[in-house]
Design a protein around this motif. Structure first.
Motif, PDB file in Angstrom:
ATOM      1  N   ARG A   1      40.978  19.241  37.366  1.00 32.42           N
ATOM      2  CA  ARG A   1      41.052  17.788  37.185  1.00 32.42           C
ATOM      3  C   ARG A   1      39.900  17.264  36.330  1.00 32.42           C
ATOM      4  N   ALA A   2      38.811  18.043  36.254  1.00 38.43           N
ATOM      5  CA  ALA A   2      37.679  17.651  35.416  1.00 38.43           C
ATOM      6  C   ALA A   2      37.897  18.009  33.947  1.00 38.43           C
ATOM      7  N   GLY A   3      38.965  18.742  33.661  1.00 43.07           N
ATOM      8  CA  GLY A   3      39.300  19.050  32.274  1.00 43.07           C
ATOM      9  C   GLY A   3      38.962  20.450  31.811  1.00 43.07           C
ATOM     10  N   PHE A   4      38.448  21.299  32.695  1.00 44.65           N
ATOM     11  CA  PHE A   4      38.118  22.657  32.294  1.00 44.65           C
ATOM     12  C   PHE A   4      39.389  23.456  32.033  1.00 44.65           C
ATOM     13  N   LYS A   5      39.326  24.332  31.033  1.00 47.49           N
ATOM     14  CA  LYS A   5      40.492  25.104  30.623  1.00 47.49           C
ATOM     15  C   LYS A   5      40.372  26.590  30.958  1.00 47.49           C
ATOM     16  N   TYR A   6      39.146  27.052  31.179  1.00 48.19           N
ATOM     17  CA  TYR A   6      38.972  28.449  31.574  1.00 48.19           C
ATOM     18  C   TYR A   6      37.747  28.567  32.463  1.00 48.19           C
ATOM     19  N   ALA A   7      37.677  29.659  33.203  1.00 52.63           N
ATOM     20  CA  ALA A   7      36.587  29.875  34.153  1.00 52.63           C
ATOM     21  C   ALA A   7      36.109  31.311  34.039  1.00 52.63           C
ATOM     22  N   VAL A   8      34.805  31.495  34.117  1.00 54.70           N
ATOM     23  CA  VAL A   8      34.201  32.822  34.019  1.00 54.70           C
ATOM     24  C   VAL A   8      33.312  33.050  35.242  1.00 54.70           C
ATOM     25  N   LEU A   9      33.558  34.136  35.953  1.00 53.65           N
ATOM     26  CA  LEU A   9      32.808  34.475  37.161  1.00 53.65           C
ATOM     27  C   LEU A   9      32.035  35.770  36.948  1.00 53.65           C
ATOM     28  N   THR A  10      30.824  35.840  37.476  1.00 53.90           N
ATOM     29  CA  THR A  10      30.024  37.061  37.408  1.00 53.90           C
ATOM     30  C   THR A  10      30.576  38.104  38.380  1.00 53.90           C
ATOM     31  N   THR A  11      31.430  38.977  37.874  1.00 53.40           N
ATOM     32  CA  THR A  11      31.958  40.045  38.735  1.00 53.40           C
ATOM     33  C   THR A  11      30.872  41.037  39.113  1.00 53.40           C
ATOM     34  N   LYS A  12      29.948  41.281  38.171  1.00 53.02           N
ATOM     35  CA  LYS A  12      28.765  42.118  38.446  1.00 53.02           C
ATOM     36  C   LYS A  12      27.663  41.703  37.502  1.00 53.02           C
ATOM     37  N   HIS A  13      26.523  41.305  38.055  1.00 51.04           N
ATOM     38  CA  HIS A  13      25.373  40.949  37.217  1.00 51.04           C
ATOM     39  C   HIS A  13      24.480  42.176  37.066  1.00 51.04           C
ATOM     40  N   HIS A  14      23.317  41.981  36.428  1.00 47.84           N
ATOM     41  CA  HIS A  14      22.449  43.110  36.109  1.00 47.84           C
ATOM     42  C   HIS A  14      21.968  43.842  37.357  1.00 47.84           C
ATOM     43  N   ASP A  15      21.954  43.158  38.500  1.00 42.83           N
ATOM     44  CA  ASP A  15      21.488  43.804  39.730  1.00 42.83           C
ATOM     45  C   ASP A  15      22.428  44.900  40.205  1.00 42.83           C
ATOM     46  N   GLY A  16      23.698  44.899  39.737  1.00 41.53           N
ATOM     47  CA  GLY A  16      24.633  45.961  40.068  1.00 41.53           C
ATOM     48  C   GLY A  16      25.561  45.675  41.226  1.00 41.53           C
ATOM     49  N   TYR A  17      25.418  44.506  41.870  1.00 42.26           N
ATOM     50  CA  TYR A  17      26.261  44.165  43.028  1.00 42.26           C
ATOM     51  C   TYR A  17      27.649  43.729  42.552  1.00 42.26           C
ATOM     52  N   ALA A  18      28.679  44.433  43.006  1.00 40.18           N
ATOM     53  CA  ALA A  18      30.052  44.162  42.585  1.00 40.18           C
ATOM     54  C   ALA A  18      30.734  43.206  43.557  1.00 40.18           C
ATOM     55  N   LEU A  19      31.316  42.136  43.023  1.00 39.97           N
ATOM     56  CA  LEU A  19      32.007  41.152  43.864  1.00 39.97           C
ATOM     57  C   LEU A  19      33.436  41.565  44.199  1.00 39.97           C
ATOM     58  N   TRP A  20      33.940  42.633  43.605  1.00 43.63           N
ATOM     59  CA  TRP A  20      35.283  43.103  43.947  1.00 43.63           C
ATOM     60  C   TRP A  20      35.168  44.424  44.710  1.00 43.63           C
ATOM     61  N   ASP A  21      36.216  44.810  45.394  1.00 48.52           N
ATOM     62  CA  ASP A  21      36.215  46.023  46.209  1.00 48.52           C
ATOM     63  C   ASP A  21      36.374  47.234  45.290  1.00 48.52           C
ATOM     64  N   SER A  22      35.264  47.729  44.824  1.00 48.56           N
ATOM     65  CA  SER A  22      35.266  48.756  43.789  1.00 48.56           C
ATOM     66  C   SER A  22      35.150  50.164  44.360  1.00 48.56           C
ATOM     67  N   ASP A  23      35.918  51.084  43.771  1.00 42.93           N
ATOM     68  CA  ASP A  23      35.798  52.497  44.126  1.00 42.93           C
ATOM     69  C   ASP A  23      34.578  53.137  43.477  1.00 42.93           C
ATOM     70  N   TRP A  24      33.997  52.429  42.497  1.00 41.96           N
ATOM     71  CA  TRP A  24      32.941  53.044  41.699  1.00 41.96           C
ATOM     72  C   TRP A  24      31.569  52.397  41.873  1.00 41.96           C
TER      73      TRP A  24
END
Length: 507
Positions: free
Chosen positions: A153-176
């Protein structure tokens, strides 16, 4: 290519030699904190122009190679039809979120990399302490559907999320991944509901992925920026660090590649926002997802430049990008603190008028704004984010035609004191609260024709103007000023006005 007079042209040839350090990322040994992306006021700053592989690239003094490359594109951009939406989208929301958000002393991901200034200011913390925040990071109130409904509603057309930053922590359930939600949150996938929320609300899905992984490389890395002093990940000064095994780089490549494949196969993102490398080559990523848009933060570069911070998106840095015919985007924090949530100051979001004005500046130069907020560690947005979204929603109802569906930009700041976006013979002037007033009117020099009409988009009111000797000037009556959101004045020219010089050639 013709550059402005302020550019000193120096022709040199260059080649890249790939070593372990270069292959990892040229950013690994350069400070990527928010404070490092500023340009000191030293009068006129002249770049060097180098000819590399038959093309001209600008190098700004005082910037390291990594920082300069963020304003460079080193390959032909994608021509895939599924990717051509990107320069027209204009507005994205960036979210740095993860264990750094949980680390209360600072919201700075680079706090674990030692510098004398950082230690003196009390902003240095051993990297292990930041990794320890994974033990308590638990976003019990995470509701990405609420996030993305607000963004839409604010007008944004796309969104980008940090799936993994430099620290190495993965936000998804990764096998790797060596560290992430599988190890600390019983495999609770935080990326999947984000993707679903984006799709539900019509936003394109973007993944930030760090090609650098400090956790993977922790035993061999120097966490000090002083090359003459060595610090391990515990924050201890040591005489030596273990030597990397000869097969380490191959293992690192395989590790990253498997994570990239996981993310693309599971979630089919529209944008790959690599940082410190993409994790795989652009060619390999395109085989997995042909219509994806990749940024330029990889030795093999990508589809668009990524000015970091509003200082780097100053017109003197961006105009050469446009002349090169490149897509570009400015990514910048719009909150106090740094990229991730900072418990000390991260509740404060920039004024709505300022965010909208920066958006207009990017669109005036044919670029996108990727505006970053750092959600709280519990998974909620700061209260002021909703203030911003409310104001943006109100602004979009009457002013969105000035930033979406445009095809050109006016001569700002060379000949006008406010940014201008264009749709052929219709021009849109964007003025902040203190601009377009009787004391500080909008002035456009060398205006080629007298306008047919001038209206305030927010109200539809006619705006009186002066046109004399090729100079157009006007102001908005005091009682019509919007105050908390950027004013937009729509100016229509007739058939005697030639729009061609102002149309974007880099889209």
């Amino acid at each position: 290519m013709k550059y402005p007079k302020w550019i000193i042209a120096v022709s040199v040839s260059a080649c890249c030699t790939l070593s372990w350090a270069a292959n990892r990322s040229q950013q690994l040994d350069s400070d990527g904190s928010a404070d490092s992306y500023t340009t000191e006021s030293r009068g006129e700053i002249l770049p060097e122009v180098r000819v590399e592989n038959g093309k001209e690239y600008l190098y700004w003094p005082g910037w390291n190679q990594s920082k300069n490359r963020k304003l460079q594109v080193r390959r032909e951009r994608t021509t895939h039809p599924d990717a051509q939406w990107w320069p027209h989208a204009g507005l994205g929301i960036f979210m740095h979120w993860g264990i750094v958000s949980e680390f209360e002393p600072t919201g700075e991901a680079w706090a674990g990399r030692w510098t004398p200034d950082r230690e003196k200011q009390g902003e240095f913390h051993p990297q292990q302490e930041i990794w320890d925040a994974a033990k308590t990071f638990n976003p019990v109130n995470y509701d990405p559907e609420k996030w993305m409904a607000g963004a839409k509603r604010a007008g944004f057309k796309y969104a980008v999320l940090t799936t993994k930053h430099h620290d190495g922590y993965a936000l998804w359930d990764s096998d790797w991944a060596l560290m992430g939600v599988r190890q600390y949150l019983d495999g609770r996938d935080l990326v999947e509901p984000f993707v679903k929320a984006c799709r539900n609300n019509g936003l394109k899905v973007g993944f930030y992925y760090s090609g650098m992984d400090w956790y993977f490389d922790r035993d061999y890395m120097n966490f000090s920026f002083d090359p003459n002093r060595k610090m391990n990940f515990k924050g201890e000064w040591v005489k030596t660090l273990p030597k990397r095994p000869s097969k380490r780089w191959a293992a690192y490549q395989e590790y990253n590649a498997h994570q990239v494949k996981e993310l693309i196969h599971k979630f089919d993102p529209d944008i790959w926002w690599g940082d410190g490398g993409h994790g795989m080559s652009v060619e390999e990523i395109r085989k997995l997802r042909p219509g994806i848009v990749c940024n330029n933060r990889d030795p093999g570069s990508g589809d668009h430049a990524t000015a970091e911070g509003f200082g780097m998106s100053d017109p003197k840095f961006i105009k050469p990008i446009i002349e090169n015919g490149w897509w570009w985007e400015v990514n910048s924090i719009i909150q106090k603190g740094s990229w991730h949530y900072d418990a000390r100051m991260g509740e404060e979001i920039y004024p709505s008028d300022e965010v909208l004005r920066k958006f207009a500046e990017a669109r005036c130069m044919g670029g996108n704004l990727l505006a970053n907020i750092g959600p709280r560690p519990d998974g909620t947005y700061q209260d002021q984010v909703w203030r911003l979204f409310d104001d943006m929603e109100l602004w979009m109802k009457t002013n969105e035609e000035s930033v979406f569906g445009i095809n050109g930009g006016g001569p700002w700041p060379e000949k006008c004191n406010v940014p201008i976006t264009c749709r052929d013979r219709i021009w849109y002037f964007h003025a902040r609260d203190h601009e377009a007033t009787e004391k500080n009117p909008v002035i456009l020099k060398d205006c080629a024709a007298k306008p047919k009409s001038m209206t305030l988009l927010n109200t539809g009111d006619r705006i009186p103007f002066s046109y004399k000797n090729g100079t157009l000037s006007f102001f908005i009556p005091e009682k019509r000023k919007a105050r908390n959101i950027t004013d937009v004045v729509k100016v229509e020219f007739g058939s005697d006005f030639d729009p061609e010089p102002f149309l974007f050639k880099h889209w």
